[in-house]
Write a protein that holds these residues in place. Structure first.
Motif, PDB file in Angstrom:
ATOM      1  N   LEU A 130       7.242   9.351   1.501  1.00 23.76           N
ATOM      2  CA  LEU A 130       7.324   7.902   1.276  1.00 23.76           C
ATOM      3  C   LEU A 130       8.510   7.535   0.390  1.00 23.76           C
ATOM      4  O   LEU A 130       8.996   6.396   0.436  1.00 23.76           O
ATOM      5  CB  LEU A 130       6.029   7.396   0.639  1.00 23.76           C
ATOM      6  CG  LEU A 130       4.787   7.414   1.536  1.00 23.76           C
ATOM      7  CD1 LEU A 130       3.547   7.062   0.724  1.00 23.76           C
ATOM      8  CD2 LEU A 130       4.959   6.446   2.694  1.00 23.76           C
ATOM      9  N   GLY A 131       8.973   8.488  -0.416  1.00 28.20           N
ATOM     10  CA  GLY A 131      10.134   8.229  -1.270  1.00 28.20           C
ATOM     11  C   GLY A 131       9.875   7.110  -2.258  1.00 28.20           C
ATOM     12  O   GLY A 131       8.828   7.052  -2.896  1.00 28.20           O
ATOM     13  N   GLN A 132      10.802   6.187  -2.369  1.00 32.35           N
ATOM     14  CA  GLN A 132      10.675   5.104  -3.337  1.00 32.35           C
ATOM     15  C   GLN A 132       9.570   4.114  -2.975  1.00 32.35           C
ATOM     16  O   GLN A 132       9.196   3.289  -3.809  1.00 32.35           O
ATOM     17  CB  GLN A 132      12.015   4.378  -3.474  1.00 32.35           C
ATOM     18  CG  GLN A 132      13.107   5.246  -4.072  1.00 32.35           C
ATOM     19  CD  GLN A 132      14.361   4.454  -4.393  1.00 32.35           C
ATOM     20  OE1 GLN A 132      14.292   3.260  -4.676  1.00 32.35           O
ATOM     21  NE2 GLN A 132      15.512   5.116  -4.354  1.00 32.35           N
ATOM     22  N   GLU A 133       9.053   4.208  -1.771  1.00 31.12           N
ATOM     23  CA  GLU A 133       7.939   3.348  -1.393  1.00 31.12           C
ATOM     24  C   GLU A 133       6.610   3.864  -1.956  1.00 31.12           C
ATOM     25  O   GLU A 133       5.613   3.144  -1.956  1.00 31.12           O
ATOM     26  CB  GLU A 133       7.832   3.259   0.134  1.00 31.12           C
ATOM     27  CG  GLU A 133       9.033   2.584   0.794  1.00 31.12           C
ATOM     28  CD  GLU A 133       8.895   2.538   2.290  1.00 31.12           C
ATOM     29  OE1 GLU A 133       7.830   2.954   2.811  1.00 31.12           O
ATOM     30  OE2 GLU A 133       9.854   2.101   2.965  1.00 31.12           O
ATOM     31  N   SER A 134       6.612   5.083  -2.443  1.00 34.18           N
ATOM     32  CA  SER A 134       5.394   5.665  -2.997  1.00 34.18           C
ATOM     33  C   SER A 134       5.096   5.063  -4.371  1.00 34.18           C
ATOM     34  O   SER A 134       5.996   4.892  -5.201  1.00 34.18           O
ATOM     35  CB  SER A 134       5.543   7.184  -3.139  1.00 34.18           C
ATOM     36  OG  SER A 134       4.493   7.728  -3.925  1.00 34.18           O
ATOM     37  N   GLU A 135       3.815   4.761  -4.622  1.00 34.17           N
ATOM     38  CA  GLU A 135       3.438   4.265  -5.947  1.00 34.17           C
ATOM     39  C   GLU A 135       3.591   5.356  -7.006  1.00 34.17           C
ATOM     40  O   GLU A 135       3.571   5.086  -8.199  1.00 34.17           O
ATOM     41  CB  GLU A 135       1.985   3.777  -5.935  1.00 34.17           C
ATOM     42  CG  GLU A 135       0.960   4.874  -5.643  1.00 34.17           C
ATOM     43  CD  GLU A 135      -0.471   4.396  -5.836  1.00 34.17           C
ATOM     44  OE1 GLU A 135      -0.760   3.846  -6.909  1.00 34.17           O
ATOM     45  OE2 GLU A 135      -1.285   4.569  -4.899  1.00 34.17           O
ATOM     46  N   TRP A 136       3.726   6.619  -6.553  1.00 35.28           N
ATOM     47  CA  TRP A 136       3.880   7.747  -7.464  1.00 35.28           C
ATOM     48  C   TRP A 136       5.334   8.203  -7.564  1.00 35.28           C
ATOM     49  O   TRP A 136       5.606   9.283  -8.096  1.00 35.28           O
ATOM     50  CB  TRP A 136       3.021   8.922  -6.983  1.00 35.28           C
ATOM     51  CG  TRP A 136       1.552   8.654  -7.037  1.00 35.28           C
ATOM     52  CD1 TRP A 136       0.763   8.203  -6.023  1.00 35.28           C
ATOM     53  CD2 TRP A 136       0.700   8.811  -8.169  1.00 35.28           C
ATOM     54  NE1 TRP A 136      -0.531   8.065  -6.440  1.00 35.28           N
ATOM     55  CE2 TRP A 136      -0.608   8.436  -7.757  1.00 35.28           C
ATOM     56  CE3 TRP A 136       0.902   9.216  -9.487  1.00 35.28           C
ATOM     57  CZ2 TRP A 136      -1.701   8.468  -8.612  1.00 35.28           C
ATOM     58  CZ3 TRP A 136      -0.188   9.255 -10.343  1.00 35.28           C
ATOM     59  CH2 TRP A 136      -1.470   8.878  -9.913  1.00 35.28           C
TER      60      TRP A 136
END
Length: 475
Positions: A130-136
């Motif tokens: 997910l990269g920068q779309e990840s909440e983590w």
């Protein structure tokens, strides 16, 4: 079966090659490479990490620690005076990654035999995809990247041969095989979700498993990756460990000593020998007081009492297993620790090993039967007391002594084959792994030498006593 990466009470990232003058009992982690410098991106990530985590958790993680750079890599330092017993950080359970974070549509397809490490490894692979779309993402960007871990499962065949005399060599081969089997078992599940896993290779998977295995703590959820606590470095002498408070739903660390402002704060990952530190975390320490050696003792194939001995060992809860040298090679593994004094009671050489030696040294069925009779008349444990026949007791321990001497020769030869670790022609990664191999072998050799000294003294003492008894009868 669970994956080979063993979950300890704490975790570790790979340290840079330590300078020779650094304190040998402290090792740390590194996230970007095996150097102690940061890129500008990493510095930015460090500055943003704690505010992100505190916002995500809705509470203050720590008011007395800050993230800084030491010769070991990223570390946690005291921002003000820390007293013994102070709670230095708290990380809520709800900002920790666990196997329960596996996407429901993936979880429902996983067999019950898929372990916690594999499940959490899949969580990492999804979040990284997910990269920068990840909440983590702020946490993901702080995890080790491929090529930065030094667990032996990543070593080349030639590098692994450096530690061949010890148990790490075989354990690593078994570990790699087990991870590969589990990967092949879950690959059909991964293929159902090409958006996340289409480009995932076995190398990606084994790296994700190693990240989890080297960083995770045991928890009520099986295991947990705990942000911010990841920056704590290891001191083998520290009394501080990470604890889980189920009532408060937080993981916390209590200071094990006082710290002055600006001083690096340390915890103990566990009382681990270098074999465990290397296998699980990818580092070693020099002069590790917790070093131990796993040795193999086999029942000789041509022993005329072999069947009788194998049977009596099994009946008294000392079962043998098939060794790696052939289908007809039966024996058992024993772990020995350093014997602090050659003249004391041999603490460090397990009584079970000495008992095994006594059984193996028997030369008649009656001797074996006598051991069983004595065990039944006492605490039920076979051959745990010295043999009444002093000659047979000496021979039993000389059998073990010969095994130890053989191992010492193998370790000596392997250490001599290690090139000097500081040669300019050796790349830094190889030099670091040679240094770890040297730490491992020299520590285990120290343990073997201590066992050798104790067994030599024990046999000599019995021989002198026997001679004195004979001389008394003659006079």
């Amino acid at each position: 079966m669970r994956l080979g990466f063993r979950i300890a009470t704490t975790r570790f990232d790979p340290p840079p090659p330590p300078p020779s003058l650094l304190h040998s009992c402290i090792r740390s982690k590194l996230h970007s490479s095996i150097s102690s410098s940061f890129s500008s991106e990493q510095v930015s990530n460090c500055n943003e990490f704690l505010p992100w985590l505190q916002k995500k958790s809705g509470m203050e993680i720590s008011s007395i620690l800050y993230i800084g750079n030491s010769i070991y890599g990223r570390s946690l330092f005291a921002s003000k005076f820390v007293q013994y017993g102070d709670c230095i950080l708290k990380v809520p359970f709800d900002v920790q990654l666990t196997p329960e974070n596996v996407l429901p549509e993936i979880r429902i397809l996983l067999d019950d035999n898929v372990g916690h490490i594999a499940r959490l490894a899949m969580v990492l692979l999804v979040e990284q995809k997910l990269g920068q779309e990840s909440e983590w993402y702020p946490y993901m960007s702080n995890l080790p990247r491929k090529g930065e871990l030094h667990c032996p499962v990543f070593w080349s065949k030639k590098e692994l041969e450096m530690v061949q005399p010890g148990s790490v060599y075989k354990e690593t081969i078994d570990q790699h095989t087990q991870i590969e089997k589990e990967y092949l078992a879950i690959r059909p599940v991964l293929d159902r979700f090409p958006h996340f896993f289409e480009e995932v290779t076995f190398e990606d998977y084994i790296h994700a498993c190693a990240v989890v295995g080297s960083r995770a703590w045991s928890s009520s959820k099986g295991l947990s990756l705990i942000p911010f606590a990841d920056f704590l470095n290891h001191d083998g002498d520290s009394d501080a460990i990470l604890l889980g408070d189920e009532h408060k739903q937080v993981s916390e660390v209590i200071a094990g000593r006082e710290y002055a402002p600006g001083e690096q704060v340390l915890i103990r990952y566990g009382k681990f020998p270098n074999s465990t530190l290397l296998m699980d975390f990818g580092f070693t320490i020099s002069c590790n007081r917790y070093d131990q050696v796993q040795i193999w003792v086999n029942v000789l194939e041509h022993d005329p009492l072999r069947v009788i001995k194998l049977d009596v060992l099994a009946k008294h809860h000392m079962p043998t297993i098939i060794g790696t040298n052939g289908v007809d090679s039966y024996g058992s593994y024993f772990v020995i620790k350093e014997v602090r004094s050659s003249r004391r009671n041999g603490k460090g050489i397990p009584q079970s090993l000495r008992a095994f030696g006594r059984v193996l040294s028997a030369v008649s069925p009656q001797e074996v039967k006598d051991m069983e009779i004595e065990a039944a008349a006492n605490d039920g444990r076979l051959a745990r007391r010295p043999l009444k026949n002093t000659t047979r007791e000496i021979e039993a321990h000389e059998l073990l002594h010969s095994q130890i001497l053989h191992l010492i020769q193998e370790y000596d030869a392997s250490l001599k084959n290690l090139a000097p670790v500081n040669l300019p022609s050796i790349d830094r990664q190889l030099a670091y792994r040679r240094r770890m191999a040297h730490d491992l072998l020299s520590g285990e050799l120290r343990v073997l030498n201590s066992a050798n000294a104790w067994l030599t003294n024990y046999c000599a003492t019995l021989s002198r006593g026997k001679t004195h008894t004979l001389e008394s009868h003659v006079s």
